[in-house]
Write a protein that holds these residues in place. Structure first.
Motif, PDB file in Angstrom:
ATOM      1  N   GLU A   9       0.859  -1.195   0.000  1.00 16.39           N
ATOM      2  CA  GLU A   9       0.000   0.000   0.000  1.00 16.39           C
ATOM      3  C   GLU A   9       0.889   1.237   0.000  1.00 16.39           C
ATOM      4  OE1 GLU A   9      -2.288  -0.779   3.693  1.00 16.39           O
ATOM      5  OE2 GLU A   9      -1.006   0.677   4.676  1.00 16.39           O
ATOM      6  N   GLY A  51       0.718  -2.673   5.280  1.00 13.70           N
ATOM      7  CA  GLY A  51       0.028  -2.062   6.415  1.00 13.70           C
ATOM      8  C   GLY A  51      -0.597  -3.141   7.287  1.00 13.70           C
ATOM      9  N   GLY A  52      -0.976  -2.748   8.495  1.00 19.78           N
ATOM     10  CA  GLY A  52      -1.584  -3.703   9.419  1.00 19.78           C
ATOM     11  C   GLY A  52      -2.883  -4.281   8.875  1.00 19.78           C
ATOM     12  N   GLY A  53      -3.678  -3.447   8.248  1.00 19.80           N
ATOM     13  CA  GLY A  53      -4.943  -3.927   7.703  1.00 19.80           C
ATOM     14  C   GLY A  53      -4.757  -4.736   6.430  1.00 19.80           C
ATOM     15  N   ASN A  73       3.875  -2.008   8.563  1.00 19.30           N
ATOM     16  CA  ASN A  73       3.897  -0.606   8.992  1.00 19.30           C
ATOM     17  C   ASN A  73       2.683  -0.385   9.897  1.00 19.30           C
ATOM     18  OD1 ASN A  73       4.706   2.153   8.947  1.00 19.30           O
ATOM     19  ND2 ASN A  73       3.137   2.572   7.405  1.00 19.30           N
ATOM     20  N   GLY A  74       2.707  -1.019  11.064  1.00 20.47           N
ATOM     21  CA  GLY A  74       1.567  -0.997  11.972  1.00 20.47           C
ATOM     22  C   GLY A  74       1.783  -2.037  13.045  1.00 20.47           C
ATOM     23  N   ILE A  75       0.784  -2.170  13.944  1.00 19.79           N
ATOM     24  CA  ILE A  75       0.956  -3.147  15.032  1.00 19.79           C
ATOM     25  C   ILE A  75       0.129  -4.404  14.834  1.00 19.79           C
ATOM     26  CG2 ILE A  75       1.731  -1.611  16.870  1.00 19.79           C
ATOM     27  CD1 ILE A  75      -1.221  -1.380  17.761  1.00 19.79           C
ATOM     28  N   GLY A  76      -0.864  -4.349  13.942  1.00 19.33           N
ATOM     29  CA  GLY A  76      -1.730  -5.513  13.771  1.00 19.33           C
ATOM     30  C   GLY A  76      -1.074  -6.593  12.929  1.00 19.33           C
ATOM     31  N   LEU A  99       2.994   4.244  17.855  1.00 19.04           N
ATOM     32  CA  LEU A  99       1.654   4.708  17.468  1.00 19.04           C
ATOM     33  C   LEU A  99       0.653   4.701  18.617  1.00 19.04           C
ATOM     34  CD1 LEU A  99       0.431   1.768  17.378  1.00 19.04           C
ATOM     35  CD2 LEU A  99       0.754   1.856  14.935  1.00 19.04           C
ATOM     36  N   ARG A 231      -9.919  -3.145  15.092  1.00 24.19           N
ATOM     37  CA  ARG A 231     -10.182  -3.785  13.809  1.00 24.19           C
ATOM     38  C   ARG A 231     -11.682  -3.921  13.620  1.00 24.19           C
ATOM     39  NH1 ARG A 231      -5.921  -2.699  12.358  1.00 24.19           N
ATOM     40  NH2 ARG A 231      -4.203  -4.018  11.670  1.00 24.19           N
ATOM     41  N   HIS A 278      -9.845   4.896   8.764  1.00 25.13           N
ATOM     42  CA  HIS A 278      -8.697   4.191   9.361  1.00 25.13           C
ATOM     43  C   HIS A 278      -7.501   5.147   9.540  1.00 25.13           C
ATOM     44  CE1 HIS A 278      -6.823  -0.072   9.832  1.00 25.13           C
ATOM     45  NE2 HIS A 278      -6.128   0.807  10.535  1.00 25.13           N
ATOM     46  N   SER A 281      -3.529   6.025  13.474  1.00 25.63           N
ATOM     47  CA  SER A 281      -2.068   6.237  13.580  1.00 25.63           C
ATOM     48  C   SER A 281      -1.579   7.257  12.544  1.00 25.63           C
ATOM     49  CB  SER A 281      -1.319   4.909  13.373  1.00 25.63           C
ATOM     50  OG  SER A 281      -1.427   4.492  12.020  1.00 25.63           O
ATOM     51  N   ARG A 287       3.603   8.552  11.610  1.00 24.55           N
ATOM     52  CA  ARG A 287       3.908   7.802  10.393  1.00 24.55           C
ATOM     53  C   ARG A 287       5.409   7.857  10.094  1.00 24.55           C
ATOM     54  NH1 ARG A 287      -0.770   6.192   7.477  1.00 24.55           N
ATOM     55  NH2 ARG A 287      -1.926   5.154   9.148  1.00 24.55           N
ATOM     56  N   MET A 290       6.906   5.361  12.534  1.00 25.51           N
ATOM     57  CA  MET A 290       6.606   3.994  12.084  1.00 25.51           C
ATOM     58  C   MET A 290       7.523   3.611  10.925  1.00 25.51           C
ATOM     59  SD  MET A 290       2.443   4.332  12.265  1.00 25.51           S
ATOM     60  CE  MET A 290       1.986   2.832  11.392  1.00 25.51           C
TER      61      MET A 290
HETATM   62  C1  8YV Z   1      -2.200   1.691  10.149  1.00 33.31           C
HETATM   63  C2  8YV Z   1      -2.930  -0.314  11.633  1.00 33.31           C
HETATM   64  O1  8YV Z   1      -3.183   2.593   9.748  1.00 33.31           O
HETATM   65  O2  8YV Z   1      -1.281  -0.508  13.298  1.00 33.31           O
HETATM   66  C3  8YV Z   1      -2.088  -1.078  12.579  1.00 33.31           C
HETATM   67  O3  8YV Z   1      -2.228  -2.307  12.631  1.00 33.31           O
HETATM   68  O4  8YV Z   1      -3.832  -0.845  11.065  1.00 33.31           O
HETATM   69  C4  8YV Z   1      -2.690   1.141  11.447  1.00 33.31           C
HETATM   70  O5  8YV Z   1      -1.820   1.683  12.347  1.00 33.31           O
HETATM   71  C5  8YV Z   1      -1.805   0.795   9.070  1.00 33.31           C
HETATM   72  O6  8YV Z   1      -0.916  -0.187   9.448  1.00 33.31           O
HETATM   73  C6  8YV Z   1      -1.262   1.535   7.856  1.00 33.31           C
HETATM   74  O7  8YV Z   1      -1.867   0.933   6.834  1.00 33.31           O
END
Ligand code: 8YV
Length: 312
Positions: A9, A51-53, A73-76, A99, A231, A278, A281, A287, A290
């Motif tokens: 992404e 990304g996390g999503g 690039n996220g925590i999920g 974040l 989520r 979304h 963060s 950003r 991250m």
């Molecule tokens: C971000 C997220 O928007 O941290 C996560 O898991 O979903 C969000 O922080 C995402 O990772 C960027 O696409």
């Protein structure tokens, strides 16, 4: 030869420029049909940046035989099959800590925005309706009861902020968090029953899928507000739409959805709902922080060192 990486992404232009400087970047999001790109470069790709999503599907991972690392690039991690990554000896990294504040800020912002009708009232003024009428009263936030689903880093940061609003704080999690100092409820329904504001801060994934269901929403009740900065999958979205339209819950502040970027039309029409694409963060500062972590993880991997924030 620069290592070849696959970007799932878009990222900030300055971040993409930093990636370009160190790597040969292939952008999957620019392809209508990913197949030709993957056939052309798949064998050389050593890293996925995602990304996390968005994560990375098993089908994608299988198409990349030289893959070494998935840098989220996220925590999920719910959109990456960690077991599959482990068995393929692919590292998975995230961007923890940096974040936390922003996501907690967004939860508080959504709570206030819904309760104090910030967006509906903004539309009222903007559309020139003020001279002709008035708006309904909002709901008080200070001193109310906050229920948090998931007392991890983000959940705790939300709780600390809520203390400043004099809120009574309760939470549910898989088990009590030692030394948390807030009342623990063993089930989501119980924390919902004791809350005026119910905030979802739990990880996504199979374990939490749909745990905010019709029963939980009824426990929250017609005066209650749901906020989700975690989520979309954690909330049974059709059940939420039904509860909102039947006024079985008072309102909702939602940063995440079941099928992003699709948002049910019914939600988009409701004045008692505040919607975000979304963004929890999504501040310049965070950003950047991250991206620094993503870059440090990639650099370590390609230098043969342990990536600093690896989860697998
Ligand atoms: C971000 C997220 O928007 O941290 C996560 O898991 O979903 C969000 O922080 C995402 O990772 C960027 O696409």
């Amino acid at each position: 030869m620069k290592p070849e990486i696959l970007l799932i992404e878009p990222m900030m232009p300055e971040v993409e420029a930093r990636l370009e400087a160190a790597y040969q970047v292939h952008r999957l999001f620019q392809e209508r049909d990913p197949k030709p790109l993957l056939e052309r470069v798949g064998a050389h790709i050593r890293a996925i940046v995602t990304g996390g999503g968005s994560g990375a599907s098993n089908e994608l991972i299988e198409a990349l035989p030289a893959l070494e690392i998935i840098a989220i690039n996220g925590i999920g991690t719910d959109a990456v099959d960690l077991e599959r990554a482990r068995s393929r000896r692919v590292r998975v990294t995230t961007t923890p800590e940096v974040l936390t504040d922003d996501v907690a800020d967004m939860a508080i912002a959504l709570m206030l925005a819904v309760a104090r009708r910030l967006c509906a009232n903004d539309r009222f003024v903007r559309e020139g309706r003020w001279p002709g009428g008035s708006v309904p009263l909002g709901r008080k936030v200070s001193g109310k009861r906050l229920g948090i689903i998931g007392l991890g880093r983000v959940g705790r940061a939300i709780a600390r902020r809520a203390e400043g609003f004099g809120m009574t704080i309760g939470y549910t999690d898989l088990r009590p968090v030692e030394g948390a100092g807030y009342r623990y409820y063993p089930t989501v329904a119980e924390v919902a029953r004791e809350a005026d504001f119910l905030v979802v801060a739990a990880s996504g994934g199979v374990g939490s899928r749909g745990i905010v269901n019709a029963g939980v929403l009824d426990a929250l009740g017609p005066e209650g507000v749901l906020v989700n900065v975690a989520r979309g999958s954690v909330v049974d979205e059709p059940a939420l739409v039904a509860a909102l339209s039947e006024r079985r819950v008072a309102g909702a502040g939602l940063d995440v959805f079941a099928h992003e970027p699709e948002v049910p039309a019914a939600l988009r029409e409701m004045q008692q709902v505040v919607l975000q694409p979304h963004q929890a963060s999504a501040t310049l500062e965070t950003r950047r922080a991250m991206a620094d972590l993503v870059l440090r993880n990639l650099e370590a991997q390609f230098a043969g060192r342990e990536p600093p924030t690896a989860v697998v």
